[in-house]
Each structure stands twice: as C-alpha cells, then as structure tokens.
Design a protein around this motif. Structure first.
Motif, short mmCIF file in Angstrom:
data_model
loop_
_atom_site.label_atom_id
_atom_site.label_comp_id
_atom_site.label_asym_id
_atom_site.label_seq_id
_atom_site.Cartn_x
_atom_site.Cartn_y
_atom_site.Cartn_z
N VAL A 105 31.69 64.14 47.23
CA VAL A 105 32.04 64.91 46.03
C VAL A 105 33.17 64.23 45.27
CG1 VAL A 105 32.88 67.12 45.16
CG2 VAL A 105 31.36 67.05 47.15
N LYS A 106 32.97 64.08 43.97
CA LYS A 106 34.01 63.53 43.10
C LYS A 106 34.18 64.46 41.91
CE LYS A 106 33.22 58.65 44.32
NZ LYS A 106 32.20 58.92 45.34
N ARG A 107 35.35 65.06 41.81
CA ARG A 107 35.64 65.91 40.67
C ARG A 107 35.79 65.03 39.43
NH1 ARG A 107 40.93 69.90 39.79
NH2 ARG A 107 40.29 70.70 37.73
N MET A 108 34.94 65.25 38.46
CA MET A 108 34.94 64.40 37.29
C MET A 108 35.90 64.93 36.22
SD MET A 108 33.06 62.04 38.34
CE MET A 108 33.17 61.06 36.82
N GLY A 109 36.48 64.00 35.47
CA GLY A 109 37.33 64.35 34.36
C GLY A 109 36.52 64.48 33.09
N THR A 110 37.13 64.20 31.97
CA THR A 110 36.45 64.39 30.68
C THR A 110 36.06 63.09 30.00
OG1 THR A 110 38.60 64.51 29.57
CG2 THR A 110 37.60 66.60 30.28
N ASN A 111 36.53 61.95 30.55
CA ASN A 111 36.28 60.67 29.89
C ASN A 111 35.48 59.70 30.74
OD1 ASN A 111 37.80 61.39 27.56
ND2 ASN A 111 39.69 61.01 28.71
N GLY A 112 34.66 60.25 31.63
CA GLY A 112 33.81 59.39 32.44
C GLY A 112 34.43 58.92 33.73
N ARG A 113 35.72 59.15 33.92
CA ARG A 113 36.37 58.82 35.19
C ARG A 113 36.58 60.09 36.01
NH1 ARG A 113 41.77 55.81 34.18
NH2 ARG A 113 42.02 57.47 32.61
N THR A 114 37.03 59.92 37.24
CA THR A 114 37.29 61.11 38.05
C THR A 114 38.55 61.81 37.54
OG1 THR A 114 38.68 60.00 39.70
CG2 THR A 114 36.29 59.96 40.06
N PHE A 115 38.67 63.08 37.88
CA PHE A 115 39.83 63.87 37.51
C PHE A 115 41.11 63.24 38.05
CE2 PHE A 115 42.92 67.19 38.60
CZ PHE A 115 43.09 67.82 37.38
N LEU A 116 41.07 62.77 39.31
CA LEU A 116 42.25 62.19 39.92
C LEU A 116 42.67 60.91 39.22
CD1 LEU A 116 41.48 62.74 43.72
CD2 LEU A 116 42.98 64.10 42.24
N GLU A 117 41.71 60.11 38.78
CA GLU A 117 42.04 58.88 38.04
C GLU A 117 42.66 59.21 36.68
OE1 GLU A 117 38.52 55.93 39.77
OE2 GLU A 117 38.14 57.19 38.00
N GLU A 118 42.06 60.16 35.98
CA GLU A 118 42.54 60.50 34.65
C GLU A 118 43.92 61.15 34.67
OE1 GLU A 118 38.25 61.29 32.39
OE2 GLU A 118 39.75 62.87 32.53
N GLN A 119 44.19 61.94 35.69
CA GLN A 119 45.42 62.73 35.72
C GLN A 119 46.45 62.19 36.71
OE1 GLN A 119 45.31 64.87 33.34
NE2 GLN A 119 43.10 64.73 33.03
N ASP A 120 46.29 60.93 37.11
CA ASP A 120 47.10 60.35 38.18
C ASP A 120 48.61 60.44 37.91
OD1 ASP A 120 47.16 58.41 40.68
OD2 ASP A 120 48.47 57.52 39.17
N ILE A 121 49.03 60.13 36.70
CA ILE A 121 50.46 60.02 36.41
C ILE A 121 51.19 61.34 36.63
CG2 ILE A 121 52.18 59.58 34.62
CD1 ILE A 121 50.27 57.52 33.42
N TRP A 122 50.68 62.42 36.04
CA TRP A 122 51.41 63.69 36.19
C TRP A 122 51.19 64.33 37.55
CZ3 TRP A 122 48.92 68.33 37.04
CH2 TRP A 122 47.58 68.45 36.67
N LEU A 123 50.02 64.08 38.18
CA LEU A 123 49.80 64.63 39.51
C LEU A 123 50.80 64.06 40.52
CD1 LEU A 123 45.89 64.67 39.82
CD2 LEU A 123 47.41 66.67 39.82
N ARG A 124 51.10 62.77 40.40
CA ARG A 124 52.03 62.15 41.34
C ARG A 124 53.43 62.74 41.24
NH1 ARG A 124 50.46 57.23 43.86
NH2 ARG A 124 48.39 56.53 43.20
N GLN A 125 53.78 63.30 40.10
CA GLN A 125 55.10 63.89 39.93
C GLN A 125 55.25 65.22 40.66
OE1 GLN A 125 57.38 61.95 38.35
NE2 GLN A 125 55.64 60.53 38.25
N LEU A 126 54.11 65.80 41.05
CA LEU A 126 54.13 67.12 41.68
C LEU A 126 54.18 67.06 43.20
CD1 LEU A 126 51.46 68.98 39.48
CD2 LEU A 126 53.93 68.77 39.13
N MET A 127 54.17 65.85 43.77
CA MET A 127 54.20 65.68 45.22
C MET A 127 55.13 64.53 45.55
SD MET A 127 53.07 66.87 48.04
CE MET A 127 52.70 66.54 49.76
N ALA A 128 55.93 64.70 46.57
CA ALA A 128 56.85 63.66 46.98
C ALA A 128 56.09 62.37 47.30
CB ALA A 128 57.65 64.11 48.20
N PRO A 129 56.71 61.21 47.13
CA PRO A 129 56.03 59.94 47.42
C PRO A 129 55.56 59.85 48.87
CG PRO A 129 58.07 59.57 46.20
CD PRO A 129 58.08 61.00 46.62
N LEU A 130 54.56 59.03 49.08
CA LEU A 130 54.06 58.80 50.43
C LEU A 130 55.12 58.09 51.27
CD1 LEU A 130 50.48 57.64 49.47
CD2 LEU A 130 50.98 59.56 50.98
N PRO A 131 55.10 58.29 52.58
CA PRO A 131 56.06 57.57 53.44
C PRO A 131 55.83 56.07 53.34
CG PRO A 131 54.38 58.73 54.76
CD PRO A 131 54.24 59.20 53.35
#
Length: 366
Positions: free
Chosen positions: A337-363
């Motif tokens: 399953v891949k949640r799609m965004g609105t521009n032909g890419r996945t949601f996670l690819e399209e929204q990567d920048i702001w999503l990363r701000q909502l979770m602490a960085p990986l170890p």
C-alpha cells in the motif's frame, strides 16, 4: 454526579493524585501504542501548558514510561478495568485542568466520534485527520507539536544482546515475526505466516516468532519453521535492532518499535477483506483507518517501512503470493500500500519536509 458516584470518584482521585504537588493527570488503559504516543507528546505538552504530569498506565506499560525519562513527575499503575471505569463513569470531556484526569484518546474522549474523521481519508484528495493530530487536539496542543522518540537505556541493549546470542539470533541477518494482536483484528490462515517464514529462511535469514502477549493469534503458534522467542516490553526495540528486521501485524508493540526507528526493515501486514469493510468494537472502518501512512504519517519519513494489504479471506494461493512478496521485499507488488499524494508522488514524498518537523530525528546509529 450523584452522591455515591462522587464519593467513589474522590476516593480514586486520592489514589491517583500526587500527594505533594498538583499535576496534570494522563490516563491510559489502551494499547502499547497508545501509551507510547502519549509519552512521546509529553514534552510538547509540558512546553505548552507547564507544571508536571502524573501518568496512569497498566503495570505492564511502565517500561514505556521509562523510555521517556524526566517527562513524568509520577508514574501510577492501575489495572485497565479501573482506568476504563473512571473514564466511562466520571470524566467530563469539557474539563481540562490540573489534577483532573484526562484520557487523551480519540476513541474514548468526548462523544467518541472524533476518530470517525479518519474515515475521511478514504476519499482521495479530500484529506482527513490523523490520529496523532487528534491527540494534539485533545491535549490542546499546536498542530506542529513534536513527538519524541523513545530512548533505550544501555543496559537494556546489553541484556537484549546477551539473549540474542543465547538463542542464536544472528545480528542484522534475522527476522522477528509478531503475528499476535490485542485488538480483535481478523487472523490470517496458517498458510500465510508459514509461507512468510519459509521464504525468509530460503533467503538465508534466521526467523523467530514472538510468543509473548497478544490475545488474538494465528491458529498455530509458534509459526512453523520459526524459533519461539519471548520478547518482553523493555527488550523489543533492542532485539529488533539486533535482528535487523521485523514483520508484524498492526500492533501497539509494532508502533513502539516504529517510533524507535532502529531496524533495517519493518513490514506490517494489514488484514483487509476482499469484500467488506473492517469492523471492530461494533464500529465500521475503512481500510485506511489503521494504516500508519494515514494515522501517524509523521513517524515514517526516513524509516524503512512498508505496509501490505493482505486479504484474510483470500484463497491459499493469494495468501502465498503476498507472503512471498513480503518476504522478498517486493515493494512494487500491488498489495504493497502506498498512500498517494496529489501530484503523482506518494503522500510521504510530497509532504516530507513538514512531516519531519513533527517527529524527533532518527537516532544516529540508524
């Protein structure tokens, strides 16, 4: 509230409240994942509202609170039945104040309909509301409040490594299966998990099956062809990190491990019917309502993660085909399953920048 209920409630509050200092009180009697999410947002809550927090959890969840040191003034344990009784009989969803218990779960708080907003995600392009945003909403937090990742004490890592060596778990070349679940999800026929295990073994990986916890299980445990392992709460992140890979049903333990981000690959099996929408606790849900890409997307950027839709009512051949795809990391398979965004890419690819701000960085060692 009548006189008898008021007396019961006051007695319970005397047990829960910090006797030395007023504090916020968080209740949780739900899954491991729910406790983990509340612990992970505690720092943002303190930044926003001040004071300190007393958290009430089932006894087996204390280890999760220890992964978030210095976030709670007091950890109080109570059986699930007691916490649920408090939530169902006494809590006023309008009250949000010091020393008054809060149950920050969208399935419980308020009119219990907040979680239905998840179903909006089934309409492509319409959007919806993630479960993590619902937690922010219930706790009166800004929409950009950040979740923390759990911290594993060094001694827990050392303990897990010793166990791994004792049972023959090969570092970075092993897989731990977590088939069982405490939520009443439909179970897959044995042929599914057996095929996953057999295919992973063919790839040269050592395959283990967690035997601890989980009310709802496959018919046969451990899974044929696997080595049974008893993964305790405080060992899970360390053991999966040592093994390298986890294949799991959608569980609270899986969410906790996901938040830690310490693995080479996590693959989640979603029990999706070919014909009907999913029902649980007398409520009906769309298939997206329990998928990580929809309910906590900010936990996923930069993490080697995949979700597969598996028809629990499928034919043996269909189940075998998907099981092989899961074991082979065939992320281009139609069931991945891949949640799609609105521009032909996945949601996670399209929204990567702001999503990363909502979770602490990986170890750093990930």
């Amino acid at each position: 509230m009548n006189v008898i209920l008021e007396k019961e409630y006051k007695h319970l509050l005397e047990q829960i409240r910090d006797p030395d200092r007023r504090s916020w009180i968080f209740l949780n009697a739900a899954s491991i994942g729910d406790t983990a999410a509340v612990c992970a947002i505690a720092q943002a809550f303190l930044k926003q509202h001040g004071h300190s927090i007393t958290i009430v959890v089932p006894p087996d969840h204390v280890a999760i609170t220890q992964m978030y040191p210095n976030r709670f003034r007091r950890v109080h344990t109570a059986e699930r039945s007691l916490v649920n009784m408090v939530a169902n009989k006494y809590l006023d969803p309008v009250r949000f104040e010091i020393d008054v218990p809060i149950y920050p779960h969208p399935y419980v708080q308020g009119d219990c309909r907040l979680h239905e907003l998840l179903n909006l995600c089934k309409y492509p392009g319409r959007g919806g509301m993630s479960q993590t945003d619902m937690i922010r909403h219930l706790l009166r937090l800004p929409w950009d409040a950040q979740f923390e990742r759990p911290t594993v004490p060094a001694q827990w890592d050392a303990e897990a490594e010793q166990i791994a060596r004792q049972i023959g778990l090969v570092k970075d070349e092993s897989v731990i299966l977590f088939p069982a679940n405490n939520s009443p999800h439909p179970q897959f026929p044995d042929v599914f998990w057996e095929t996953v295990a057999a295919r992973l073994t063919q790839r040269g990986l050592k395959v283990f099956c967690n035997m601890r916890g989980g009310t709802y299980r496959p018919d046969t445990m451990p899974i044929a062809g696997t080595t049974p392992i008893d993964v305790q709460m405080h060992q899970a992140l360390s053991l999966v990190n040592y093994a390298g890979r986890i294949v799991s049903s959608a569980t609270g333990m899986q969410l906790l491990v996901l938040m830690g981000g310490r693995f080479k690959q996590m693959t989640v099996t979603m029990p999706i019917s070919k014909t009907v929408e999913f029902r649980m606790n007398q409520r009906q849900y769309h298939s997206t309502a329990f998928m990580a890409q929809y309910i906590y997307p900010e936990f996923l950027p930069g993490v080697p993660f995949a979700e597969f839709s598996v028809p629990y009512d499928g034919t043996p051949q269909e189940l075998k085909e998907i099981a092989i795809a899961i074991a082979d990391d065939a992320f281009d398979h139609q069931s991945c399953v891949k949640r799609m965004g609105t521009n032909g890419r996945t949601f996670l690819e399209e929204q990567d920048i702001w999503l990363r701000q909502l979770m602490a960085p990986l170890p750093e060692n990930t």
